[in-house]
Design a protein around this motif. Structure first.
Motif, short mmCIF file in Angstrom:
data_model
loop_
_atom_site.label_atom_id
_atom_site.label_comp_id
_atom_site.label_asym_id
_atom_site.label_seq_id
_atom_site.Cartn_x
_atom_site.Cartn_y
_atom_site.Cartn_z
N ASP A 1 51.07 32.85 57.71
CA ASP A 1 50.27 31.61 57.83
C ASP A 1 50.14 31.22 59.29
OD1 ASP A 1 50.04 31.49 55.11
OD2 ASP A 1 51.62 29.97 54.83
N ASP A 2 51.28 31.24 59.95
CA ASP A 2 51.39 30.88 61.35
C ASP A 2 50.50 31.78 62.24
OD1 ASP A 2 52.40 29.65 63.57
OD2 ASP A 2 54.32 30.75 63.57
N ILE A 3 50.64 33.10 62.02
CA ILE A 3 49.87 34.04 62.84
C ILE A 3 48.38 33.93 62.55
CG2 ILE A 3 49.55 36.48 63.45
CD1 ILE A 3 52.51 36.93 62.67
N ALA A 4 48.04 33.76 61.24
CA ALA A 4 46.63 33.62 60.88
C ALA A 4 46.03 32.40 61.57
CB ALA A 4 46.49 33.51 59.36
N ARG A 5 46.79 31.30 61.58
CA ARG A 5 46.33 30.09 62.25
C ARG A 5 46.14 30.37 63.74
NH1 ARG A 5 49.42 26.75 59.30
NH2 ARG A 5 51.19 27.36 60.57
N GLY A 6 47.09 31.08 64.32
CA GLY A 6 47.02 31.42 65.73
C GLY A 6 45.78 32.25 66.05
N VAL A 7 45.52 33.23 65.19
CA VAL A 7 44.35 34.09 65.43
C VAL A 7 43.07 33.28 65.35
CG1 VAL A 7 42.99 36.05 64.54
CG2 VAL A 7 45.50 36.20 64.63
N ARG A 8 43.00 32.43 64.30
CA ARG A 8 41.80 31.62 64.10
C ARG A 8 41.54 30.70 65.28
NH1 ARG A 8 43.51 31.26 58.48
NH2 ARG A 8 41.93 32.24 57.16
N THR A 9 42.64 30.16 65.86
CA THR A 9 42.49 29.18 66.94
C THR A 9 42.63 29.82 68.32
OG1 THR A 9 44.85 28.66 66.82
CG2 THR A 9 43.37 27.31 65.47
N ARG A 10 42.71 31.16 68.34
CA ARG A 10 42.81 31.90 69.60
C ARG A 10 44.00 31.41 70.44
NH1 ARG A 10 41.15 35.51 69.84
NH2 ARG A 10 40.28 35.84 71.91
N ALA A 11 45.14 31.32 69.77
CA ALA A 11 46.34 30.79 70.44
C ALA A 11 46.80 31.72 71.57
CB ALA A 11 47.47 30.63 69.42
N LYS A 12 47.33 31.10 72.63
CA LYS A 12 47.77 31.85 73.82
C LYS A 12 48.91 32.81 73.48
CE LYS A 12 46.01 30.37 77.97
NZ LYS A 12 45.27 29.11 77.73
N TRP A 13 49.84 32.37 72.60
CA TRP A 13 51.04 33.17 72.31
C TRP A 13 50.74 34.47 71.56
CZ3 TRP A 13 51.28 33.65 67.12
CH2 TRP A 13 50.79 32.59 66.32
N LEU A 14 49.51 34.69 71.16
CA LEU A 14 49.15 35.92 70.46
C LEU A 14 49.31 37.14 71.36
CD1 LEU A 14 45.89 34.90 68.56
CD2 LEU A 14 48.14 35.35 67.54
#
Lengths: 389, 389
Positions: A33-46
């Motif tokens: 869930d966390d990673i999917a959210r990160g990918v969707r929002t283009r999170a820096k920590w990816l």
């Protein structure tokens, strides 16, 4: 806490497996869930995963993919599911991560688990618990088919699941022989679970799904492509205790599966054949170079895998120098032995306790009984020497 | 000083080979005349040999045996003769005497050279200089015959002499394929040189004697018996750089020859075959247990024997870590290289200098020429880099 299936489906769509950056984030403790959210929002920590998903992050087809799978009677299995073959995958890719294998080389980047599996058929846990890969050339000879049949019939009669790639030739012979013997078989596809490849194997793949399972790590609709065959091969080797190559010419793709088996710490085996044709050249080369063990029948394969199972090198040594009969048990035998107690219990209870399929449990109980390690009283079983103490 | 042929013939008649007590007396420096006299007079110093010859010492048939041999066009070869394969026998039984082999066990007593050979055909020295044993089951399959043909044709075309036992099945296929390819072949019989066994191979044995050589270590008239097949096998393995077993079921007698090859420090090789029949079970077992190397063709056999030849273990290591191309030469190549000088000489002169048959010399010269180690000027040859310095 489990992530939503939609998160896994989303990640499976926007990141083509195998993905090392994704696995590293999962290992670091982030959930889907966390990673999917990160990918969707283009999170820096990816990090690297951000770059890899740049072009596709907004292709969210998770609902459609889950529906497409359901439409063909398939389901998504994620690492959060009971059915996920976690023990097998952890062990295989854990071995690869130690860097002990010389044979991964150019494939090292791909030596990570899938992040999702699409399945059509029976529960995966029971199927892979005692399984062996049987693969080979598409350009099969009559000898290759006959040798495959002979070996697979012997494996199936001892409750070994035969895993292969669903391709023409040896793969087809292996699946068919397993089905004919009433045994279990798993086909790992290099395309989406809703696709049929090769098309002429449609009926066979249906039968496999009906009696065993068809698997894919790719989202619905994915077409079979060259690189996907290679990563599919890694999955065939990872899910099984060992890989047997029956017929393979000099540069056969089936040798790639055998290399994966080596690289993932599995038992690599090759069947010899006539030297008057080119059909077994690849098998002979692997035997000669010491990269595969020569096997001529199901008994030898079972002997090689039986005491080894999915144990690591240290455990294998422990088995080899076992001081008591119980210490020489294979992984599955040990699970059953541990699930038995001093009081006699039913095979069903033992199967539940050991987390293994009932037919396999009954088969191994009878074998342990023959070896006087397990006692029998009617339809119940108990550990010898501990009963009624 | 050479002993009289009659002394060797006498000893060959009254002492059935192999005889360790006789070999020990020969090693101690006594010659055949001396020992023959000792046996006739029941000398005390005979020790064990005295007891062994007690019943037969007065059976002197030496003249009759030499005549019987001559009558069928055969001759006696003794260790005193130029033609005696001393280098091969010394090396093989020298290796056995080191006790390094685990595989002689019950045969250790027989691990000594013959004390005489009866021969019908071409000069033995040239024949065994570059030779390999090809043996197998009598209960041959079509596959076994075809595999033998293929391998032997490739060996013959590179001037390798094929040695076998003249039996039905693989032996027959090996001899026939060598003859068909115009190559050299040697049959080692388990009966007297004047006997024909098996009788149905009479014409084949005649052709072998005409183009190659038929050999026996038993005096004329000796009947083939079980124990003689086993000692014959030892001779087949001893005379050759390596033994190839083509087809052999689980307890095939041909495996005995392969065991001798191991025990005598020769290269042990086995050809794989279909697992759908029992014909190659013995071959597979030897490969699996690491007691034989898997070979699928003449090129591989030549590669295994080429750099090894009849060298001992230390020499093999030296070859493997050779610093210069010349250091990587096989035994026969080295003999030719040494026989060449800075001045260009003819192949005939090189053959005389190297003590090797001319066709083999020409073959190896051309190969050394291709590898730029030997230069060529018309029909003469010279060492590269040393010419006209």
């Amino acid at each position: 806490m489990s992530s939503k299936p939609e998160s896994w489906a989303y990640l499976n769509r926007v990141i083509e497996g195998p993905s090392r950056p994704l696995q590293e984030l999962l290992s670091a403790g982030r959930d889907a869930d966390d990673i999917a959210r990160g990918v969707r929002t283009r999170a820096k920590w990816l990090g690297e995963l951000g770059r890899q998903t740049q072009a596709r992050y907004n292709h969210d087809q998770s609902a459609a993919d889950l529906e497409a799978a359901a439409a063909v009677g398939a389901r998504l299995i994620s690492p959060d599911d009971q059915e996920w073959p976690g023990a097998e995958l952890d062990q295989a890719f854990g071995f690869a991560a130690t860097g002990r294998s010389e044979h991964l080389r150019s494939y090292q980047a791909d030596a990570v688990p899938p992040h999702a599996l699409w399945a059509k058929g029976a529960d995966l846990t029971g199927l892979v618990a005692q399984s062996v890969a049987v693969v080979g050339t598409r350009a099969v000879t009559r000898y290759g088919v006959e040798a495959t049949r002979q070996i697979v019939a012997g494996l199936a009669s001892h409750q070994w699941t035969v895993v292969s790639g669903g391709a023409f030739g040896i793969d087809t012979a292996a699946h068919e022989a397993a089905l004919a013997a009433g045994g279990n078989t798993v086909a790992v596809a290099a395309c989406g679970i809703d696709r049929v490849y090769p098309a002429r194997n449609a009926a066979l793949l249906e039968r496999i799904a009906g009696q065993g399972c068809v698997l894919s790590e790719y989202p619905p609709g994915t077409t079979p492509q060259r690189h996907r065959f290679l990563t599919r091969n890694r999955l065939v080797a990872a899910l099984t205790a060992g890989t047997v190559i029956v017929e393979a010419a000099w540069r056969s793709g089936a040798l790639n599966t055998l290399s994966w088996a080596e690289g993932l710490g599995r038992v690599a085996m090759a069947v010899p054949g006539p030297i008057t044709g080119a059909g077994s050249l690849g098998c002979h080369e692997r035997i000669r170079s010491g990269r595969a063990q020569l096997v001529t029948g199901a008994d030898e394969i079972r002997a090689l895998l039986g005491a080894v199972g999915a144990l690591d090198v240290t455990q294998q040594y422990e088995l080899a120098f076992a001081a008591t009969p119980a210490q020489s048990l294979s992984r599955n035998e040990l699970r059953i032995f541990d699930a038995c107690g001093s009081a006699a219990v039913s095979a069903e209870d033992i199967a539940a306790g050991a987390g293994l399929p009932l037919p396999l449990v009954v088969h191994l109980l009878m074998d342990l009984h023959r070896r006087a390690l397990i006692g029998r009283e009617g339809s119940t079983w108990f550990r010898v020497g501990e009963h009624r103490d």
